[in-house]
Design a protein around this motif. Sequence first.
Motif, PDB file in Angstrom:
ATOM      1  N   GLY A 174     -16.695  47.474 -24.505  1.00 37.56           N
ATOM      2  CA  GLY A 174     -17.171  47.922 -25.815  1.00 37.56           C
ATOM      3  C   GLY A 174     -18.479  47.246 -26.193  1.00 37.56           C
ATOM      4  O   GLY A 174     -19.335  47.848 -26.853  1.00 37.56           O
ATOM      5  N   HIS A 175     -18.649  46.010 -25.765  1.00 38.47           N
ATOM      6  CA  HIS A 175     -19.912  45.316 -26.012  1.00 38.47           C
ATOM      7  C   HIS A 175     -21.045  45.974 -25.216  1.00 38.47           C
ATOM      8  O   HIS A 175     -22.190  46.022 -25.675  1.00 38.47           O
ATOM      9  CB  HIS A 175     -19.798  43.831 -25.673  1.00 38.47           C
ATOM     10  CG  HIS A 175     -18.867  43.088 -26.580  1.00 38.47           C
ATOM     11  ND1 HIS A 175     -19.175  42.799 -27.887  1.00 38.47           N
ATOM     12  CD2 HIS A 175     -17.621  42.604 -26.370  1.00 38.47           C
ATOM     13  CE1 HIS A 175     -18.159  42.152 -28.447  1.00 38.47           C
ATOM     14  NE2 HIS A 175     -17.196  42.033 -27.558  1.00 38.47           N
ATOM     15  N   HIS A 197     -24.961  45.125 -25.594  1.00 34.44           N
ATOM     16  CA  HIS A 197     -24.905  43.666 -25.623  1.00 34.44           C
ATOM     17  C   HIS A 197     -24.638  43.034 -24.262  1.00 34.44           C
ATOM     18  O   HIS A 197     -24.561  41.812 -24.169  1.00 34.44           O
ATOM     19  CB  HIS A 197     -23.842  43.194 -26.617  1.00 34.44           C
ATOM     20  CG  HIS A 197     -24.124  43.645 -28.012  1.00 34.44           C
ATOM     21  ND1 HIS A 197     -23.122  43.895 -28.908  1.00 34.44           N
ATOM     22  CD2 HIS A 197     -25.281  43.910 -28.672  1.00 34.44           C
ATOM     23  CE1 HIS A 197     -23.643  44.297 -30.057  1.00 34.44           C
ATOM     24  NE2 HIS A 197     -24.951  44.322 -29.929  1.00 34.44           N
ATOM     25  N   LEU A 198     -24.461  43.846 -23.233  1.00 37.02           N
ATOM     26  CA  LEU A 198     -24.237  43.331 -21.881  1.00 37.02           C
ATOM     27  C   LEU A 198     -25.292  43.893 -20.945  1.00 37.02           C
ATOM     28  O   LEU A 198     -25.738  45.033 -21.109  1.00 37.02           O
ATOM     29  CB  LEU A 198     -22.859  43.749 -21.360  1.00 37.02           C
ATOM     30  CG  LEU A 198     -21.617  43.330 -22.140  1.00 37.02           C
ATOM     31  CD1 LEU A 198     -20.369  43.845 -21.437  1.00 37.02           C
ATOM     32  CD2 LEU A 198     -21.554  41.831 -22.300  1.00 37.02           C
ATOM     33  N   ASP A 199     -25.669  43.094 -19.951  1.00 36.62           N
ATOM     34  CA  ASP A 199     -26.573  43.621 -18.933  1.00 36.62           C
ATOM     35  C   ASP A 199     -25.751  44.329 -17.855  1.00 36.62           C
ATOM     36  O   ASP A 199     -24.512  44.362 -17.912  1.00 36.62           O
ATOM     37  CB  ASP A 199     -27.464  42.517 -18.348  1.00 36.62           C
ATOM     38  CG  ASP A 199     -26.692  41.417 -17.621  1.00 36.62           C
ATOM     39  OD1 ASP A 199     -25.578  41.679 -17.098  1.00 36.62           O
ATOM     40  OD2 ASP A 199     -27.204  40.280 -17.556  1.00 36.62           O
ATOM     41  N   ALA A 215     -17.127  43.610 -15.922  1.00 33.09           N
ATOM     42  CA  ALA A 215     -16.046  44.047 -16.817  1.00 33.09           C
ATOM     43  C   ALA A 215     -15.323  45.256 -16.225  1.00 33.09           C
ATOM     44  O   ALA A 215     -14.089  45.355 -16.299  1.00 33.09           O
ATOM     45  CB  ALA A 215     -16.579  44.365 -18.203  1.00 33.09           C
ATOM     46  N   ALA A 216     -16.069  46.181 -15.621  1.00 32.01           N
ATOM     47  CA  ALA A 216     -15.448  47.342 -14.970  1.00 32.01           C
ATOM     48  C   ALA A 216     -14.581  46.881 -13.794  1.00 32.01           C
ATOM     49  O   ALA A 216     -13.497  47.418 -13.568  1.00 32.01           O
ATOM     50  CB  ALA A 216     -16.508  48.328 -14.508  1.00 32.01           C
ATOM     51  N   VAL A 248     -16.145  54.561 -21.675  1.00 31.84           N
ATOM     52  CA  VAL A 248     -15.439  53.514 -22.424  1.00 31.84           C
ATOM     53  C   VAL A 248     -14.565  54.111 -23.531  1.00 31.84           C
ATOM     54  O   VAL A 248     -13.453  53.629 -23.773  1.00 31.84           O
ATOM     55  CB  VAL A 248     -16.413  52.457 -22.987  1.00 31.84           C
ATOM     56  CG1 VAL A 248     -15.681  51.427 -23.845  1.00 31.84           C
ATOM     57  CG2 VAL A 248     -17.168  51.768 -21.853  1.00 31.84           C
ATOM     58  N   ALA A 249     -14.997  55.151 -24.171  1.00 27.73           N
ATOM     59  CA  ALA A 249     -14.212  55.753 -25.258  1.00 27.73           C
ATOM     60  C   ALA A 249     -12.857  56.254 -24.746  1.00 27.73           C
ATOM     61  O   ALA A 249     -11.818  55.985 -25.355  1.00 27.73           O
ATOM     62  CB  ALA A 249     -14.982  56.891 -25.920  1.00 27.73           C
TER      63      ALA A 249
END
Length: 191
Positions: free
Chosen positions: A100-101, A106-108, A115-116, A164-165
């Motif tokens: 979500g970030h 907010h993430l590179d 995260a994935a 992500v949704a």
Amino acid sequence: MSTYTRNNVLSMTVLAIALATAGCSDRSTTPQDTASTAPAAPAADHGALDAAPADAQTGADEHAAHATAGVPALPATPWASDAPLREGMRRMHQAVVTLGHAENGHLDATQTTAAAQQVQDAANYMITNCKLAPEPDAALHGVLATLMTGAAAIKGDPANTTPVASMRDAVALYPRMFEDAAWKTDTAPAE
């Protein structure tokens, strides 16, 4: 698992990932207004897959193959969960929160890909360790397929966080499908 079944699972996995990366996996409906029947389940003993990475991937392919089946129907009363399912879903929840970030920039790319990968690791943990009855196992396949397909698409293109949704919606199904008394406490945002 027979060679025939493995080949079918692999074919379905390739199709599911192709659909997700082509933007065809738009889940514009919410879990509440989607009712489909969960696919029939093979034997639900994922422990039989052994802990070897190749076997875990085979289990992951089996779950991903259900991606085209849609959102599973919710049970009249939540199914029992086991400790590996609860642990895996907490890991999954945290990974999706992190993604979500990424949605907000907010993430590179490296952080987004990591995260994935955490989503895929959590799914592999559950596939290797969960032991559920056939009906809840089949329903879990649909949830994990959405999550794993989304993770694969994000790893393929970390700049596209569209999946992500639907991943968030899939995680939201878990406490509606399975008994987990501590879910709200364990997954509440830190203040």
